[in-house]
Scaffold this active site. Structure first.
Site, PDB file in Angstrom:
ATOM      1  N   CYS A 172       0.800  -1.190  -0.048  1.00 27.47           N
ATOM      2  CA  CYS A 172      -0.022   0.030   0.052  1.00 27.47           C
ATOM      3  C   CYS A 172       0.812   1.133   0.065  1.00 27.47           C
ATOM      4  CB  CYS A 172      -0.958  -0.018   1.097  1.00 27.47           C
ATOM      5  SG  CYS A 172      -2.068  -1.598   1.451  1.00 27.47           S
ATOM      6  N   HIS A 313      -3.469   7.226   6.152  1.00 27.98           N
ATOM      7  CA  HIS A 313      -3.842   6.120   5.403  1.00 27.98           C
ATOM      8  C   HIS A 313      -5.085   5.728   5.802  1.00 27.98           C
ATOM      9  CE1 HIS A 313      -2.439   2.557   3.381  1.00 27.98           C
ATOM     10  NE2 HIS A 313      -2.731   1.888   4.489  1.00 27.98           N
ATOM     11  N   HIS A 350      -9.745   1.639  -1.045  1.00 25.81           N
ATOM     12  CA  HIS A 350      -8.293   1.585  -0.867  1.00 25.81           C
ATOM     13  C   HIS A 350      -7.760   1.203  -2.120  1.00 25.81           C
ATOM     14  CE1 HIS A 350      -4.430   0.914   0.571  1.00 25.81           C
ATOM     15  NE2 HIS A 350      -4.699   0.298   1.294  1.00 25.81           N
TER      16      HIS A 350
END
Length: 403
Positions: A172, A313, A350
């Site tokens: 990520c 995040h 995401h």
């Protein structure tokens, strides 16, 4: 970054579940519109998770029409994540106004595109085809269509840029790392211009199934998809998979200034760390995140009270939200209440390897427009997150100078 050569952002591009440009995505973002819906790319009836942030395909306005970006004959040679990367890079390069005319200029322009997983849909289709019809039915394009570095490779070929051609694979963090690493290449004098960012497209059976098996995805909001991604909310139950691409054009300041390029922002700090703890769970004290943020601030040569906004995040998973909040509180201390924080994943989902790059673009637009994008679906703040006293910009964009 403690270097003499300054690095600025002169172009941006984005393909997201919200729109097919950075401006259209941003407009919906600050208006609290969600790009998350019921999965359409496969039948999700057997899946415990039935929602995702998919790029809207089609020929209508703000839909992704692949024929506008890639010749029909070339489309089968690249997985969807590469197609997204090409489209976002085209926009960013056009936005920057940069054209490399000479061979020297082409060698002084590089590409760095990250992805967490790469061509997973192509891998899935080919595995099924091979099993059902035999190994000889595998396409000669399968390998180059799936490789992560072929996103940067295809962009390089398309635009004739012959500088560093690189891929970052750090899950990520991939999109974020391409920006920091590209900035350092410019700082060290390897290049004058870098096209960098991330791309991902893993909304397929094994992508959703794999993360669902880890119990990482939201499953409680299948009947209400736009409510599924809810960072820091008490009722969050996992992240929502997204897809797309974000691209920036970074440029050495004097180079940009000389050609009269518009400048969105300057990159002055970059921090990276690992907490050496677990393959998926963050270490409970948040030490890795604290170190990375502190390193970025140190390299930038600024004080913590000069930080106006953090695009977190903010995945909407229990551990990440809790520990990231703790890390921000630890670093900023008494100043933490002054910092605006939000998670744009509440609207995009995401995007894995593309997340950091799209969110960097959103952060730059927050600077440009003096507005903090919201965290939607934040209805009941989780007690552990509430204890930190942080400002998560709940459910409404806020006008505020961002430097």
């Amino acid at each position: 970054m403690s270097q003499k050569r300054r690095i600025v952002v002169t172009g941006m591009g984005a393909i997201t579940p919200l729109g097919v440009s950075f401006e259209s995505s941003w407009k919906k973002l600050i208006n609290c519109q969600s790009g998350i819906g019921t999965i359409t790319s496969f039948d999700p009836s057997e899946s415990p998770c039935k929602v995702a942030g998919e790029v809207k395909l089609g020929t209508l306005e703000d839909q992704f029409d692949l024929d506008k970006f890639v010749d029909v004959k070339e489309q089968r040679k690249m997985d969807r994540f590469i197609q997204f990367a090409i489209a976002a890079a085209d926009e960013a390069i056009k936005d920057s106004g940069w054209i490399a005319n000479t061979e020297e200029e082409k060698f002084r322009t590089g590409i760095m595109v990250g992805s967490g997983i790469g061509g997973l849909p192509s891998i899935q289709r080919t595995a099924v085809l091979s099993h059902e019809r035999g190994i000889r039915k595998i396409s000669p394009f399968f390998i180059p269509a799936s490789l992560i570095n072929l996103a940067s490779g295809q962009i390089s070929i398309r635009h004739g840029f012959m500088g560093p051609n690189h891929a970052v694979v750090t899950a990520c963090a991939s999109g974020t790392n391409t920006i920091g690493d590209s900035a350092r290449m410019i700082a060290y004098g390897d290049v004058d211009v870098m096209v960098c960012g991330g791309a991902e497209s893993t909304v397929c059976e094994i992508g959703i199934g794999g993360f669902a098996a880890m119990r990482a995805l939201s499953t409680n909001f299948n009947d209400n998809p736009t409510m599924a991604s809810r960072p820091w909310d008490r009722d969050r139950d996992g992240f929502v998979m997204g897809e797309g691409s974000g691209m920036l054009v970074l440029e050495e300041y004097e180079h940009a200034k000389k050609r009269g390029a518009k400048i969105y922002a300057e990159i002055i700090g970059y921090g990276i760390s690992g907490d050496a703890y677990h393959v998926t769970a963050p270490e409970s004290s948040g030490r890795g995140a604290v170190y990375a943020m502190n390193l970025a601030i140190k390299h930038a040569g600024i004080n913590i009270d000069q930080v106006d906004y953090i695009n977190a995040h903010g995945t909407s998973t229990e551990l990440n939200d809790k520990i990231e909040s703790l890390a921000i509180k630890k670093l900023f201390g008494n100043m933490s209440k002054e910092v605006s924080i939000s998670s744009t994943k509440s609207m995009t989902g995401h995007l894995l390897g593309a997340a950091g790059a799209t969110e960097a673009a959103f952060s730059i637009l927050a600077i440009r427009d003096s507005v903090i994008p919201p965290t939607i679906n934040l209805e009941n703040l989780d007690p552990d997150c509430k204890e930190t006293g942080l400002n998560f910009t709940a459910n409404q964009a806020v006008k505020k100078p961002v430097n």
